[in-house]
Design a protein around this motif. Structure first.
Motif, PDB file in Angstrom:
ATOM      1  N   MET A   1       0.845  -1.168   0.000  1.00  0.00           N
ATOM      2  CA  MET A   1       0.000   0.000   0.000  1.00  0.00           C
ATOM      3  C   MET A   1       0.901   1.246   0.000  1.00  0.00           C
ATOM      4  O   MET A   1       1.911   1.290   0.683  1.00  0.00           O
ATOM      5  CB  MET A   1      -0.902  -0.005   1.243  1.00  0.00           C
ATOM      6  CG  MET A   1      -1.926   1.075   1.249  1.00  0.00           C
ATOM      7  SD  MET A   1      -3.028   1.134   2.694  1.00  0.00           S
ATOM      8  CE  MET A   1      -3.616  -0.518   2.855  1.00  0.00           C
ATOM      9  N   ASN A   2       0.496   2.229  -0.763  1.00  0.00           N
ATOM     10  CA  ASN A   2       1.227   3.474  -0.863  1.00  0.00           C
ATOM     11  C   ASN A   2       1.332   4.141   0.516  1.00  0.00           C
ATOM     12  O   ASN A   2       0.386   4.129   1.298  1.00  0.00           O
ATOM     13  CB  ASN A   2       0.495   4.390  -1.846  1.00  0.00           C
ATOM     14  CG  ASN A   2       1.249   5.656  -2.140  1.00  0.00           C
ATOM     15  OD1 ASN A   2       2.188   6.011  -1.446  1.00  0.00           O
ATOM     16  ND2 ASN A   2       0.822   6.346  -3.173  1.00  0.00           N
ATOM     17  N   LYS A   3       2.476   4.744   0.791  1.00  0.00           N
ATOM     18  CA  LYS A   3       2.731   5.365   2.091  1.00  0.00           C
ATOM     19  C   LYS A   3       1.729   6.480   2.389  1.00  0.00           C
ATOM     20  O   LYS A   3       1.238   6.606   3.517  1.00  0.00           O
ATOM     21  CB  LYS A   3       4.159   5.901   2.099  1.00  0.00           C
ATOM     22  CG  LYS A   3       4.581   6.557   3.366  1.00  0.00           C
ATOM     23  CD  LYS A   3       6.020   7.043   3.233  1.00  0.00           C
ATOM     24  CE  LYS A   3       6.434   7.828   4.446  1.00  0.00           C
ATOM     25  NZ  LYS A   3       7.801   8.324   4.324  1.00  0.00           N
TER      26      LYS A   3
ATOM     27  N   ILE B   1      -3.187   8.612   5.224  1.00  0.00           N
ATOM     28  CA  ILE B   1      -4.538   9.172   5.137  1.00  0.00           C
ATOM     29  C   ILE B   1      -5.551   8.234   5.774  1.00  0.00           C
ATOM     30  O   ILE B   1      -6.429   8.663   6.527  1.00  0.00           O
ATOM     31  CB  ILE B   1      -4.903   9.497   3.670  1.00  0.00           C
ATOM     32  CG1 ILE B   1      -4.065  10.672   3.176  1.00  0.00           C
ATOM     33  CG2 ILE B   1      -6.388   9.787   3.508  1.00  0.00           C
ATOM     34  CD1 ILE B   1      -4.143  10.924   1.697  1.00  0.00           C
ATOM     35  N   LEU B   2      -5.436   6.933   5.500  1.00  0.00           N
ATOM     36  CA  LEU B   2      -6.345   5.952   6.108  1.00  0.00           C
ATOM     37  C   LEU B   2      -6.194   5.917   7.628  1.00  0.00           C
ATOM     38  O   LEU B   2      -7.188   5.849   8.353  1.00  0.00           O
ATOM     39  CB  LEU B   2      -6.105   4.563   5.526  1.00  0.00           C
ATOM     40  CG  LEU B   2      -6.737   4.272   4.175  1.00  0.00           C
ATOM     41  CD1 LEU B   2      -6.284   2.915   3.659  1.00  0.00           C
ATOM     42  CD2 LEU B   2      -8.240   4.319   4.279  1.00  0.00           C
ATOM     43  N   LEU B   3      -4.965   5.963   8.105  1.00  0.00           N
ATOM     44  CA  LEU B   3      -4.734   5.965   9.560  1.00  0.00           C
ATOM     45  C   LEU B   3      -5.343   7.205  10.205  1.00  0.00           C
ATOM     46  O   LEU B   3      -6.002   7.097  11.247  1.00  0.00           O
ATOM     47  CB  LEU B   3      -3.244   5.926   9.863  1.00  0.00           C
ATOM     48  CG  LEU B   3      -2.624   4.550   9.949  1.00  0.00           C
ATOM     49  CD1 LEU B   3      -1.128   4.661  10.175  1.00  0.00           C
ATOM     50  CD2 LEU B   3      -3.258   3.741  11.039  1.00  0.00           C
ATOM     51  N   LEU B   4      -5.139   8.346   9.593  1.00  0.00           N
ATOM     52  CA  LEU B   4      -5.723   9.576  10.132  1.00  0.00           C
ATOM     53  C   LEU B   4      -7.243   9.511  10.126  1.00  0.00           C
ATOM     54  O   LEU B   4      -7.901   9.939  11.079  1.00  0.00           O
ATOM     55  CB  LEU B   4      -5.231  10.789   9.345  1.00  0.00           C
ATOM     56  CG  LEU B   4      -3.761  11.157   9.554  1.00  0.00           C
ATOM     57  CD1 LEU B   4      -3.360  12.293   8.613  1.00  0.00           C
ATOM     58  CD2 LEU B   4      -3.498  11.524  10.986  1.00  0.00           C
ATOM     59  N   PHE B   5      -7.817   8.956   9.077  1.00  0.00           N
ATOM     60  CA  PHE B   5      -9.268   8.821   8.984  1.00  0.00           C
ATOM     61  C   PHE B   5      -9.795   7.881  10.073  1.00  0.00           C
ATOM     62  O   PHE B   5     -10.790   8.188  10.734  1.00  0.00           O
ATOM     63  CB  PHE B   5      -9.666   8.304   7.598  1.00  0.00           C
ATOM     64  CG  PHE B   5     -11.125   8.032   7.459  1.00  0.00           C
ATOM     65  CD1 PHE B   5     -12.038   9.073   7.413  1.00  0.00           C
ATOM     66  CD2 PHE B   5     -11.584   6.724   7.390  1.00  0.00           C
ATOM     67  CE1 PHE B   5     -13.391   8.821   7.293  1.00  0.00           C
ATOM     68  CE2 PHE B   5     -12.940   6.461   7.276  1.00  0.00           C
ATOM     69  CZ  PHE B   5     -13.841   7.512   7.231  1.00  0.00           C
TER      70      PHE B   5
ATOM     71  N   SER C   1     -10.498  -0.373  15.207  1.00  0.00           N
ATOM     72  CA  SER C   1      -9.192  -0.864  15.661  1.00  0.00           C
ATOM     73  C   SER C   1      -8.631  -1.909  14.708  1.00  0.00           C
ATOM     74  O   SER C   1      -7.432  -1.895  14.395  1.00  0.00           O
ATOM     75  CB  SER C   1      -9.303  -1.462  17.064  1.00  0.00           C
ATOM     76  OG  SER C   1      -9.707  -0.490  17.989  1.00  0.00           O
ATOM     77  N   LEU C   2      -9.484  -2.806  14.241  1.00  0.00           N
ATOM     78  CA  LEU C   2      -9.033  -3.802  13.268  1.00  0.00           C
ATOM     79  C   LEU C   2      -8.595  -3.136  11.968  1.00  0.00           C
ATOM     80  O   LEU C   2      -7.628  -3.571  11.328  1.00  0.00           O
ATOM     81  CB  LEU C   2     -10.138  -4.828  13.010  1.00  0.00           C
ATOM     82  CG  LEU C   2     -10.435  -5.787  14.157  1.00  0.00           C
ATOM     83  CD1 LEU C   2     -11.665  -6.626  13.853  1.00  0.00           C
ATOM     84  CD2 LEU C   2      -9.244  -6.674  14.467  1.00  0.00           C
ATOM     85  N   GLY C   3      -9.286  -2.077  11.587  1.00  0.00           N
ATOM     86  CA  GLY C   3      -8.878  -1.325  10.402  1.00  0.00           C
ATOM     87  C   GLY C   3      -7.507  -0.703  10.590  1.00  0.00           C
ATOM     88  O   GLY C   3      -6.666  -0.726   9.679  1.00  0.00           O
ATOM     89  N   ILE C   4      -7.252  -0.164  11.760  1.00  0.00           N
ATOM     90  CA  ILE C   4      -5.940   0.429  12.053  1.00  0.00           C
ATOM     91  C   ILE C   4      -4.851  -0.647  12.007  1.00  0.00           C
ATOM     92  O   ILE C   4      -3.777  -0.441  11.431  1.00  0.00           O
ATOM     93  CB  ILE C   4      -5.963   1.157  13.415  1.00  0.00           C
ATOM     94  CG1 ILE C   4      -6.822   2.415  13.315  1.00  0.00           C
ATOM     95  CG2 ILE C   4      -4.552   1.491  13.886  1.00  0.00           C
ATOM     96  CD1 ILE C   4      -7.089   3.096  14.640  1.00  0.00           C
ATOM     97  N   ILE C   5      -5.135  -1.791  12.592  1.00  0.00           N
ATOM     98  CA  ILE C   5      -4.155  -2.890  12.583  1.00  0.00           C
ATOM     99  C   ILE C   5      -3.885  -3.350  11.157  1.00  0.00           C
ATOM    100  O   ILE C   5      -2.744  -3.600  10.775  1.00  0.00           O
ATOM    101  CB  ILE C   5      -4.651  -4.049  13.481  1.00  0.00           C
ATOM    102  CG1 ILE C   5      -4.587  -3.615  14.940  1.00  0.00           C
ATOM    103  CG2 ILE C   5      -3.838  -5.316  13.257  1.00  0.00           C
ATOM    104  CD1 ILE C   5      -5.277  -4.544  15.909  1.00  0.00           C
TER     105      ILE C   5
END
Length: 143
Positions: free
Chosen positions: A1-3, A8-12, A68-72
């Motif tokens: 996955m692109n950095k 952006i996903l983590l911030l979201f 949380s699973l999304g973050i992991i």
């Protein structure tokens, strides 16, 4: 996955955790919030609709767990980490909700601290703070 997509996903996802916390009073039934904010040492426990509280706690726990699973997933991109986290979160909820309901049934006769902290683990994504360093350590030790 692109950095950049990862960031952006983590911030979201972190923003989603903040939004769940910010709007929890409007979204979820929890009379214990006001009880623990006020003079809980000297007042009686408020009337609690136990089933409504349990369902709303489950709903909030599921929302926090999915985020949380999304973050992991975004951080590690490993299916085995997701499976372990999912199982761990499910098992933790079952143990915590049973202990919480048993303690609540006794009307906090054995003290309020244990109920307070069990409730915290249920309604906040604290297990994410345990799982992230564990997975990071696992990733470093497998190199």
């Amino acid at each position: 996955m692109n950095k950049y997509i990862k960031i952006i996903l983590l911030l979201f996802l972190v923003l989603l955790l903040f939004l769940v916390r910010a709007y929890s009073a409007e979204l979820f039934y929890d009379p214990l919030i006001e009880y623990f904010k006020n003079d809980y040492l000297y007042t009686k426990i408020p009337h609690i609709n136990t089933w409504h509280l349990m369902i709303d706690m489950l709903f909030r726990y599921v929302i926090n767990s999915l985020i949380s699973l999304g973050i992991i997933w975004v951080l590690f991109e490993r299916v085995d980490y997701l499976k372990f986290s999912g199982f761990f979160l499910m098992l933790a909820f079952m143990i915590l909700i049973i202990a919480f309901m048993l303690l609540l049934r006794d009307q906090l006769q054995n003290g309020y601290l244990l109920v307070f902290y069990i409730r915290r683990f249920i309604i906040h994504p604290l297990f994410l703070l345990l799982l992230l360093p564990a997975f990071y350590y696992q990733k470093l030790s497998n190199r």
